[in-house]
Write an enzyme that holds these catalytic residues in place. Structure first.
Site, PDB file in Angstrom:
ATOM      1  N   PHE A  80       0.686  -1.013   0.374  1.00  0.00           N
ATOM      2  CA  PHE A  80      -0.406   0.600  -0.364  1.00  0.00           C
ATOM      3  C   PHE A  80       0.542   1.061  -0.410  1.00  0.00           C
ATOM      4  O   PHE A  80       0.310   2.742  -0.595  1.00  0.00           O
ATOM      5  CB  PHE A  80      -0.818   0.222   1.293  1.00  0.00           C
ATOM      6  CG  PHE A  80      -0.042   0.370   3.060  1.00  0.00           C
ATOM      7  CD1 PHE A  80      -0.229   1.846   2.930  1.00  0.00           C
ATOM      8  CD2 PHE A  80       0.319  -0.338   3.144  1.00  0.00           C
ATOM      9  CE1 PHE A  80       1.157   2.196   3.918  1.00  0.00           C
ATOM     10  CE2 PHE A  80       0.903  -0.679   4.230  1.00  0.00           C
ATOM     11  CZ  PHE A  80       0.727   0.802   5.187  1.00  0.00           C
ATOM     12  N   LYS A 104      -0.783  -7.582  -8.316  1.00  0.00           N
ATOM     13  CA  LYS A 104      -1.941  -7.382  -7.504  1.00  0.00           C
ATOM     14  C   LYS A 104      -1.987  -6.170  -6.629  1.00  0.00           C
ATOM     15  O   LYS A 104      -1.028  -6.553  -5.795  1.00  0.00           O
ATOM     16  CB  LYS A 104      -2.480  -9.374  -6.716  1.00  0.00           C
ATOM     17  CG  LYS A 104      -3.385  -9.750  -6.196  1.00  0.00           C
ATOM     18  CD  LYS A 104      -3.902  -8.655  -5.383  1.00  0.00           C
ATOM     19  CE  LYS A 104      -3.276  -8.618  -3.290  1.00  0.00           C
ATOM     20  NZ  LYS A 104      -4.120  -7.687  -2.445  1.00  0.00           N
ATOM     21  N   GLU A 107      -5.721  -3.712  -2.052  1.00  0.00           N
ATOM     22  CA  GLU A 107      -6.529  -3.644  -1.348  1.00  0.00           C
ATOM     23  C   GLU A 107      -6.528  -2.055  -0.934  1.00  0.00           C
ATOM     24  O   GLU A 107      -8.177  -1.334  -0.688  1.00  0.00           O
ATOM     25  CB  GLU A 107      -7.692  -4.818  -0.880  1.00  0.00           C
ATOM     26  CG  GLU A 107      -7.232  -4.830   0.694  1.00  0.00           C
ATOM     27  CD  GLU A 107      -6.406  -5.859   0.906  1.00  0.00           C
ATOM     28  OE1 GLU A 107      -5.836  -6.305   2.189  1.00  0.00           O
ATOM     29  OE2 GLU A 107      -5.380  -5.889   0.511  1.00  0.00           O
ATOM     30  N   CYS A 212       9.198   2.379   3.424  1.00  0.00           N
ATOM     31  CA  CYS A 212      10.231   1.088   3.328  1.00  0.00           C
ATOM     32  C   CYS A 212      11.263   1.885   4.612  1.00  0.00           C
ATOM     33  O   CYS A 212      11.490   0.235   5.502  1.00  0.00           O
ATOM     34  CB  CYS A 212      11.032   0.609   2.201  1.00  0.00           C
ATOM     35  SG  CYS A 212       8.997  -0.045   1.220  1.00  0.00           S
TER      36      CYS A 212
END
Length: 268
Positions: A80, A104, A107, A212
């Protein structure tokens, strides 16, 4: 190259999507896109880099050659916190090397991936070469176990990286699974404390602290700790927090966190 040109001319659209859905400020979103663009530009020269090699007379009467071939269908599972940059680390290279990509996205902020897919179509990429798969663990498991998917590239948390590596490799896939880390800043007594404080606050609060490489632990070697704490505290007190898009042309230092769950975790 057509994709690269379209991305460069319309990167402002993508930055606005990142800010509205992830929360990072616009300048940070633009920086993310530029880091992804570097890999897109590398991929424009990829036909030369995947030619293979030929070594004459490697041993007595033996010549050696290598041929690089596409794997087929490859999966990308992205996090994300960098919904544009991390996918762009992977899919330009995969496509330039002749593979079809299934992306992918998280979400939590999937719109950037959809925008990139539409840009690919506009650039002339054949249908089916770049697919965006929406969903959560169920969608991930489908990629990890599908006999059609030959490799998986992942960036995310360490527990999920371990699960993805174990599951995908058990199903015979090539896997690169990059997990998270707790980043530490070590401050020595002769450091420029003003510079250290600036960097610590930028690293801890930039991109809402969700990079990160966010600094979450500062280790100060005495006797500088108290002075450093005072400088960091002063800078934190002056941070502007608000809508990442800014108000009246003034951009905040930090936008909102990605979810209420994350906010509660941070405040605890």
């Amino acid at each position: 190259f057509a994709f690269r040109e379209l991305l460069n001319s319309r990167k402002g659209e993508l930055a606005a999507i990142l800010t509205s859905e992830h929360g990072k400020v616009l300048s940070d979103a633009m920086g993310e896109i530029l880091r992804g663009q570097e890999v897109v530009e590398l991929a424009t020269g990829f036909p030369h880099l995947i030619k293979g090699a030929y070594s004459e007379n490697a041993s007595s009467g033996i010549d050696v050659y290598s041929t690089k071939q596409p794997l087929g269908v490859v999966g990308v599972i992205s996090p994300f916190n960098f919904p544009a940059m991390v996918p762009m680390w992977f899919f330009p290279i995969a496509i330039a090397a002749g593979n079809a990509v299934v992306l992918k996205p998280s979400e939590k902020d999937p719109s950037a991936a959809l925008w990139l897919a539409r840009l690919w179509a506009e650039a002339g990429l054949p249908a089916g070469v770049f697919t965006v798969l929406q969903g959560d663990k169920l969608a991930v498991d489908g990629l990890l176990t599908s006999p059609d998917v030959q490799s998986i590239s992942f960036v995310g948390s360490t527990p999920i990286a371990q699960y993805i590596y174990e599951t995908a490799s058990r199903h015979g896939k090539r896997v690169q699974a990059l997990g998270g880390a707790k980043n530490h800043m070590l401050v020595l007594p002769d450091a420029d404390l003003d510079l250290v404080a600036d960097q610590a606050v930028n690293a801890g609060y930039g991109a809402a602290g969700e990079r990160c490489m966010a600094i979450s632990v500062v280790l100060a070697v005495e006797p500088v700790a108290d002075d450093l704490i005072a400088k960091i505290t002063d800078r934190i007190g002056r941070l502007r927090i608000g809508n990442g898009a800014g108000v009246d042309g003034v951009e905040p230092d930090m936008g909102p966190l990605i979810t209420d769950v994350h906010r509660d975790k941070v405040s605890s």
